[in-house]
Design a protein around this motif. Sequence first.
Motif, PDB file in Angstrom:
ATOM      1  N   UNK A  88      17.386  87.550 109.973  1.00  0.00           N
ATOM      2  CA  UNK A  88      16.172  88.159 109.411  1.00  0.00           C
ATOM      3  C   UNK A  88      15.623  89.249 110.313  1.00  0.00           C
ATOM      4  N   UNK A  89      15.729  89.047 111.612  1.00  0.00           N
ATOM      5  CA  UNK A  89      15.254  90.059 112.554  1.00  0.00           C
ATOM      6  C   UNK A  89      16.165  91.283 112.495  1.00  0.00           C
ATOM      7  N   UNK A  90      17.464  91.044 112.473  1.00  0.00           N
ATOM      8  CA  UNK A  90      18.424  92.148 112.391  1.00  0.00           C
ATOM      9  C   UNK A  90      18.185  92.969 111.129  1.00  0.00           C
ATOM     10  N   UNK A  91      18.012  92.299 110.012  1.00  0.00           N
ATOM     11  CA  UNK A  91      17.786  92.995 108.737  1.00  0.00           C
ATOM     12  C   UNK A  91      16.509  93.832 108.787  1.00  0.00           C
ATOM     13  N   UNK A  92      15.449  93.264 109.336  1.00  0.00           N
ATOM     14  CA  UNK A  92      14.176  93.989 109.408  1.00  0.00           C
ATOM     15  C   UNK A  92      14.284  95.205 110.316  1.00  0.00           C
ATOM     16  N   UNK A  93      14.970  95.053 111.442  1.00  0.00           N
ATOM     17  CA  UNK A  93      15.139  96.167 112.379  1.00  0.00           C
ATOM     18  C   UNK A  93      15.973  97.274 111.745  1.00  0.00           C
ATOM     19  N   UNK A  94      17.063  96.908 111.105  1.00  0.00           N
ATOM     20  CA  UNK A  94      17.927  97.918 110.484  1.00  0.00           C
ATOM     21  C   UNK A  94      17.188  98.697 109.397  1.00  0.00           C
ATOM     22  N   UNK A  95      16.406  97.982 108.598  1.00  0.00           N
ATOM     23  CA  UNK A  95      15.666  98.654 107.528  1.00  0.00           C
ATOM     24  C   UNK A  95      14.641  99.627 108.106  1.00  0.00           C
ATOM     25  N   UNK A 330       7.208 100.987 115.615  1.00  0.00           N
ATOM     26  CA  UNK A 330       7.457 100.454 114.271  1.00  0.00           C
ATOM     27  C   UNK A 330       8.677  99.545 114.173  1.00  0.00           C
ATOM     28  N   UNK A 331       9.725  99.807 114.957  1.00  0.00           N
ATOM     29  CA  UNK A 331      10.903  98.946 114.923  1.00  0.00           C
ATOM     30  C   UNK A 331      10.577  97.581 115.532  1.00  0.00           C
ATOM     31  N   UNK A 332       9.860  97.592 116.651  1.00  0.00           N
ATOM     32  CA  UNK A 332       9.447  96.329 117.270  1.00  0.00           C
ATOM     33  C   UNK A 332       8.502  95.559 116.353  1.00  0.00           C
ATOM     34  N   UNK A 333       7.626  96.266 115.644  1.00  0.00           N
ATOM     35  CA  UNK A 333       6.716  95.599 114.715  1.00  0.00           C
ATOM     36  C   UNK A 333       7.477  94.942 113.566  1.00  0.00           C
ATOM     37  N   UNK A 334       8.484  95.623 113.048  1.00  0.00           N
ATOM     38  CA  UNK A 334       9.307  95.034 111.982  1.00  0.00           C
ATOM     39  C   UNK A 334       9.976  93.759 112.486  1.00  0.00           C
ATOM     40  N   UNK A 335      10.481  93.817 113.719  1.00  0.00           N
ATOM     41  CA  UNK A 335      11.105  92.624 114.303  1.00  0.00           C
ATOM     42  C   UNK A 335      10.096  91.500 114.455  1.00  0.00           C
ATOM     43  N   UNK A 336       8.884  91.831 114.884  1.00  0.00           N
ATOM     44  CA  UNK A 336       7.856  90.803 115.092  1.00  0.00           C
ATOM     45  C   UNK A 336       7.473  90.131 113.787  1.00  0.00           C
ATOM     46  N   UNK A 337       7.315  90.902 112.727  1.00  0.00           N
ATOM     47  CA  UNK A 337       6.948  90.303 111.443  1.00  0.00           C
ATOM     48  C   UNK A 337       8.030  89.344 110.959  1.00  0.00           C
TER      49      UNK A 337
END
Length: 451
Positions: A88-95, A330-337
Amino acid sequence: MSSTDTLTTPVGGPSLPQERRLVTSIPGPRSQALLARKAAAVSAGVGHTVPIEAVAAGGGVVVDADGNSLIDLGAGIAVTTVGNAHPKVVEAVQAQVAQFVHTCFTISPYEGYVAVAEALNRVTPGDHAKKSALFNSGAEAVENAVKIARKFTGRQAVVAFDHGYHGRTNLTMGLTAKTMPYKSGFGPFAPEIYRMPLSYPYRDGLTGAEAAARAISMIEKQIGADSLAAIIIEPIQGEGGFIVPAEGFLGALVDWSRANGVVFIADEIQTGFARTGAMFASDVFGIVPDVITTAKGIAGGMPLAAVTGRAEIMDASHVGGLGGTYGGNPVACAAALATIEVFEEEDLAQRAVAVGDILVRRLTEMQQADPRIGDVRGRGAMVAAEFVDPATGAPDAALTSAVAKACIAEGVIVLTCGTYGNVIRFLPPLSIPDELLEEGLDVVAASLAAH
């Protein structure tokens, strides 16, 4: 030298065989080559604990360039709590990377930063109105928490505690207790920082109330409440040796702070995000801090940190007083969410309890067989063993170092800590299979027996 069974990854991470596998000595030739390049290119001040070139990680293992698979009992110092490269973290970061990598939130705001602040305001202790600000590292979060507390109170003095660790910047070095390797030769440090004695049940024999009364008396005599902006403390100390204060110690400090208009800051950078068997260690002790600092486990391995606190405190700063070019990237924030979602959906706080039960059981068994383990302590998946001379109780740093090095040579990553260098801390990712954790502890027991 390796597991007889190949396990699958139970929670997140790439599909790596969950096994301890040694195909070369540690370090192998490829890792030796990288370490030679490191020595030539990287500042000598940047050390390393495990002499390998990491190329993959997930579940409960780290794989090196030579094909060795090491059991991970450190999680990058409590960072990859959800497991390395959780899907899930990988997917969020890639997006997010595909959308945009950076605008600087203080120039052009974006939803991810706001959504992380909302999530932190929701999950941190207390039901009062809260606000958050995002930064890059734990030290940055601590530094900004102190800034905010000083601005809110109009006072300057800050109290930290014996054995505490709060970072490597100038202000946070001043807050940190241990000189080597964190402070030696790097002064002078920021002024108006005062250190008080901690509750250390194994060594001081005091109740929580007694230890708190001692610290409060010293604060009142040496500083005065009217001069004190903040008290900052790790609910369970990290680098200081996983010291768990006696019951009532933290609560008494919080009560005194509230009565005297002092901001109580809980540094939960290492204890936060399910590590201690609750979302935050403050929850374990039943306290509600005014301000809480977080980092490490917050974003599944991406660099992010935060200060969350009472809205009136967080709003004390003037506009533009808080921020930074990369804070809340923003990439770190996506990972955090994604990471916070994983913590909640997979009930990783309960998983931390189960991991901790195994750690405490096995380490207590070792302690009963070997009096050189003076104390076993911790909460959840944050557990430590303190090594001592059994005749005197004096810290035994040499034994600690020897056991840790032997474990690494046998393919188990362990980390040492403590003011006296005599503590081995266990911080496995919560994605580690039980069987692999048990095998890692078998290696720890054998390494201790061999020394």
